[in-house]
Motif scaffolding. Sequence first.
Motif, PDB file in Angstrom:
ATOM      1  N   PRO A  47       0.789  -1.114  -0.150  1.00  0.00           N
ATOM      2  CA  PRO A  47       0.038  -0.087  -0.023  1.00  0.00           C
ATOM      3  C   PRO A  47       0.853   1.374   0.107  1.00  0.00           C
ATOM      4  CG  PRO A  47      -0.775  -1.546   1.660  1.00  0.00           C
ATOM      5  CD  PRO A  47       0.577  -2.119   1.193  1.00  0.00           C
ATOM      6  N   GLY A  48       0.749   2.114  -0.766  1.00  0.00           N
ATOM      7  CA  GLY A  48       1.379   3.242  -0.962  1.00  0.00           C
ATOM      8  C   GLY A  48       2.405   3.187  -1.901  1.00  0.00           C
ATOM      9  N   PRO A  92      -5.131  -1.676  -5.948  1.00  0.00           N
ATOM     10  CA  PRO A  92      -5.803  -0.263  -5.952  1.00  0.00           C
ATOM     11  C   PRO A  92      -5.233   0.798  -4.742  1.00  0.00           C
ATOM     12  CG  PRO A  92      -7.587  -1.337  -5.287  1.00  0.00           C
ATOM     13  CD  PRO A  92      -6.545  -2.435  -5.587  1.00  0.00           C
ATOM     14  N   GLN A  93      -4.434   0.019  -3.884  1.00  0.00           N
ATOM     15  CA  GLN A  93      -3.774   0.731  -2.624  1.00  0.00           C
ATOM     16  C   GLN A  93      -2.330   1.162  -3.232  1.00  0.00           C
ATOM     17  OE1 GLN A  93      -4.598  -2.560  -2.626  1.00  0.00           O
ATOM     18  NE2 GLN A  93      -6.377  -2.723  -1.132  1.00  0.00           N
ATOM     19  N   ALA A  94      -2.215   0.990  -4.428  1.00  0.00           N
ATOM     20  CA  ALA A  94      -0.870   1.839  -4.800  1.00  0.00           C
ATOM     21  C   ALA A  94      -1.215   2.715  -5.959  1.00  0.00           C
ATOM     22  CB  ALA A  94       0.137   0.443  -5.327  1.00  0.00           C
ATOM     23  N   ILE A  95      -0.124   3.436  -6.164  1.00  0.00           N
ATOM     24  CA  ILE A  95      -0.233   4.524  -7.170  1.00  0.00           C
ATOM     25  C   ILE A  95       0.320   4.139  -8.476  1.00  0.00           C
ATOM     26  CG2 ILE A  95       0.289   6.773  -7.948  1.00  0.00           C
ATOM     27  CD1 ILE A  95       0.502   7.368  -4.929  1.00  0.00           C
ATOM     28  N   PRO A 105      -6.484   4.432  -9.439  1.00  0.00           N
ATOM     29  CA  PRO A 105      -5.269   5.313  -9.065  1.00  0.00           C
ATOM     30  C   PRO A 105      -4.407   5.153 -10.237  1.00  0.00           C
ATOM     31  CG  PRO A 105      -5.300   3.429  -7.772  1.00  0.00           C
ATOM     32  CD  PRO A 105      -6.285   3.004  -8.677  1.00  0.00           C
ATOM     33  N   ILE A 106      -4.623   5.835 -11.375  1.00  0.00           N
ATOM     34  CA  ILE A 106      -3.836   5.623 -12.488  1.00  0.00           C
ATOM     35  C   ILE A 106      -3.708   6.928 -13.196  1.00  0.00           C
ATOM     36  CG2 ILE A 106      -5.537   4.901 -13.978  1.00  0.00           C
ATOM     37  CD1 ILE A 106      -3.547   2.935 -15.327  1.00  0.00           C
ATOM     38  N   ASP A 107      -2.525   7.141 -14.028  1.00  0.00           N
ATOM     39  CA  ASP A 107      -2.304   8.320 -15.069  1.00  0.00           C
ATOM     40  C   ASP A 107      -1.096   7.883 -15.977  1.00  0.00           C
ATOM     41  OD1 ASP A 107      -2.687  10.762 -16.061  1.00  0.00           O
ATOM     42  OD2 ASP A 107      -1.748  11.831 -14.729  1.00  0.00           O
ATOM     43  N   VAL A 108      -1.279   8.271 -17.113  1.00  0.00           N
ATOM     44  CA  VAL A 108      -0.211   8.309 -18.225  1.00  0.00           C
ATOM     45  C   VAL A 108       0.468   9.494 -18.548  1.00  0.00           C
ATOM     46  CG1 VAL A 108      -1.044   5.993 -18.884  1.00  0.00           C
ATOM     47  CG2 VAL A 108      -2.112   8.027 -19.974  1.00  0.00           C
ATOM     48  N   ALA A 109       1.540   9.256 -19.213  1.00  0.00           N
ATOM     49  CA  ALA A 109       2.111  10.493 -19.846  1.00  0.00           C
ATOM     50  C   ALA A 109       3.099  10.147 -20.854  1.00  0.00           C
ATOM     51  CB  ALA A 109       3.131  11.220 -18.748  1.00  0.00           C
ATOM     52  N   ARG A 148      11.624  12.234 -10.213  1.00  0.00           N
ATOM     53  CA  ARG A 148      12.655  12.771  -9.204  1.00  0.00           C
ATOM     54  C   ARG A 148      13.409  11.616  -8.923  1.00  0.00           C
ATOM     55  NH1 ARG A 148       8.431  14.597  -6.033  1.00  0.00           N
ATOM     56  NH2 ARG A 148       9.082  12.934  -4.355  1.00  0.00           N
ATOM     57  N   ASP A 149      14.811  11.786  -8.443  1.00  0.00           N
ATOM     58  CA  ASP A 149      15.650  10.581  -7.961  1.00  0.00           C
ATOM     59  C   ASP A 149      15.010   9.847  -6.871  1.00  0.00           C
ATOM     60  OD1 ASP A 149      17.381  11.622  -9.856  1.00  0.00           O
ATOM     61  OD2 ASP A 149      18.943  12.149  -8.702  1.00  0.00           O
ATOM     62  N   GLN A 150      15.103   8.606  -6.822  1.00  0.00           N
ATOM     63  CA  GLN A 150      14.720   7.695  -5.569  1.00  0.00           C
ATOM     64  C   GLN A 150      13.304   7.865  -5.078  1.00  0.00           C
ATOM     65  OE1 GLN A 150      17.498   5.570  -4.892  1.00  0.00           O
ATOM     66  NE2 GLN A 150      18.399   6.731  -6.472  1.00  0.00           N
ATOM     67  N   SER A 151      12.246   7.940  -6.131  1.00  0.00           N
ATOM     68  CA  SER A 151      10.766   8.333  -5.811  1.00  0.00           C
ATOM     69  C   SER A 151       9.835   7.303  -6.312  1.00  0.00           C
ATOM     70  CB  SER A 151      10.582   9.680  -6.411  1.00  0.00           C
ATOM     71  OG  SER A 151      10.757   9.689  -7.878  1.00  0.00           O
ATOM     72  N   VAL A 152      10.585   6.036  -6.825  1.00  0.00           N
ATOM     73  CA  VAL A 152       9.710   5.059  -7.451  1.00  0.00           C
ATOM     74  C   VAL A 152      10.041   3.803  -6.660  1.00  0.00           C
ATOM     75  CG1 VAL A 152       9.183   3.899  -9.377  1.00  0.00           C
ATOM     76  CG2 VAL A 152       9.570   6.144  -9.719  1.00  0.00           C
TER      77      VAL A 152
END
Length: 422
Positions: free
Chosen positions: A231-232, A254-257, A286-290, A300-304
Amino acid sequence: MKLRSIDNVNIVISMIPDFQFPAERDETFKKLYKYVNEPDWRKGLRAWQLVFNFTEDPFTDVRPLDKDGVCPHPDLDLKNIKSSSRIAKNVPVSLENGENVKEERSSVDKKLNEDSADVFASKPNYAVEARSVAAGPTFRVSCQRVGGSHNFGSPEAARQFGGGINEKFGWPVKLSEFDLEVVLYISEEFVYVALCLTKEALFKRNLSHFGPTNLRSTICYNMVRLAKPQPGDVIVDPLCGGATIPIEGSLSFPQAIHIGGDNYPKAIMRSHGNIENLCRRGAKMPIDVAQWDVTRLPIRDQSVDVIVSDMPFGKRIGSKMDNRVLYYKSLVEMARVTRIDTGRAVLLTQDRNSMIKNIQRVHTLWKSFATRTANIGGLTAGVFYLQRTGLLVDPSITIDRKPNMHWREREKIRDANTMAQS
């Protein structure tokens, strides 16, 4: 029926590991015909009725099998056996020449056999006693056969087994829009009978806008599940195509992005179309595409936390020569945006050699924990599970930051040069 990792659901009602097919074709047909007496039809049909809400009693007119089989149609069946098939050499010469074949056949018999190569259509003129009114579910028999030692083909096996079902229960045959599909599976001497509980494969559930390399939803689910999302967690697919992996991930976890991206504009349009279609059907994701370049992620670094992606195979899109460069740059960029120690990646590719070599090149940033094998449209692909190391940056690993030329642009230049030379 709610499992997300499987394509089809069948209920097995009989299984014989050592069936012992006779050497004579007629005896084989008789044994397949009589095999209808072995399965536990009542127990299997109860489960099938629960799934499809079929309330009619399918066993109102059960009769014994007094005959030895239905009359074969070797001239029709042999047309469906390719000359390159391993069982072609097992067929008697008299049948290959079309001898001993009944000349008088009803037009109904011919129509049913011509319409389907692998489905038996029972023939009332061969029945013990024709039933005045057909009762029970409409059905078809599909035979899936493996092995070169058999002296019969799949259509012949399906005809005999289906003839036994029709004679015993009186169920009407219907080649399309049927109620019940019976699967007769034969692998050398191993035989089982199953009832299909899914009329359509379960992986056909998410997409409405298709591209050249869509991944099955069931495979997407297994890849995301392999990453063990918490989650998260932020889960990214940097080469999402039609967003098959982010969509399945957002519906299952769905608890994740879930974030997806691709460098091809039409892929982003397909992704938005698939997401909007599911949202109109009531899905909340909870989804988006780019649109981005996988070698220059705007993150950003170290954010995934997790990266799950279907890498280009180098067949329909790009080439294996391109993969050698793309995989290296992608692994370095994925290491930059992924958290050290806890970050992980699940990558699918058929170009295993390029992936293995590039994982070795970035071994200070990624550690390979496991590799799984997957069948992707007949291609043997590898699923690589990678764990991020504790090293933030490796100064010895550098990549060229010059703008990359898209593979489509390279192909246009290549085609232009070819035309100019010609």
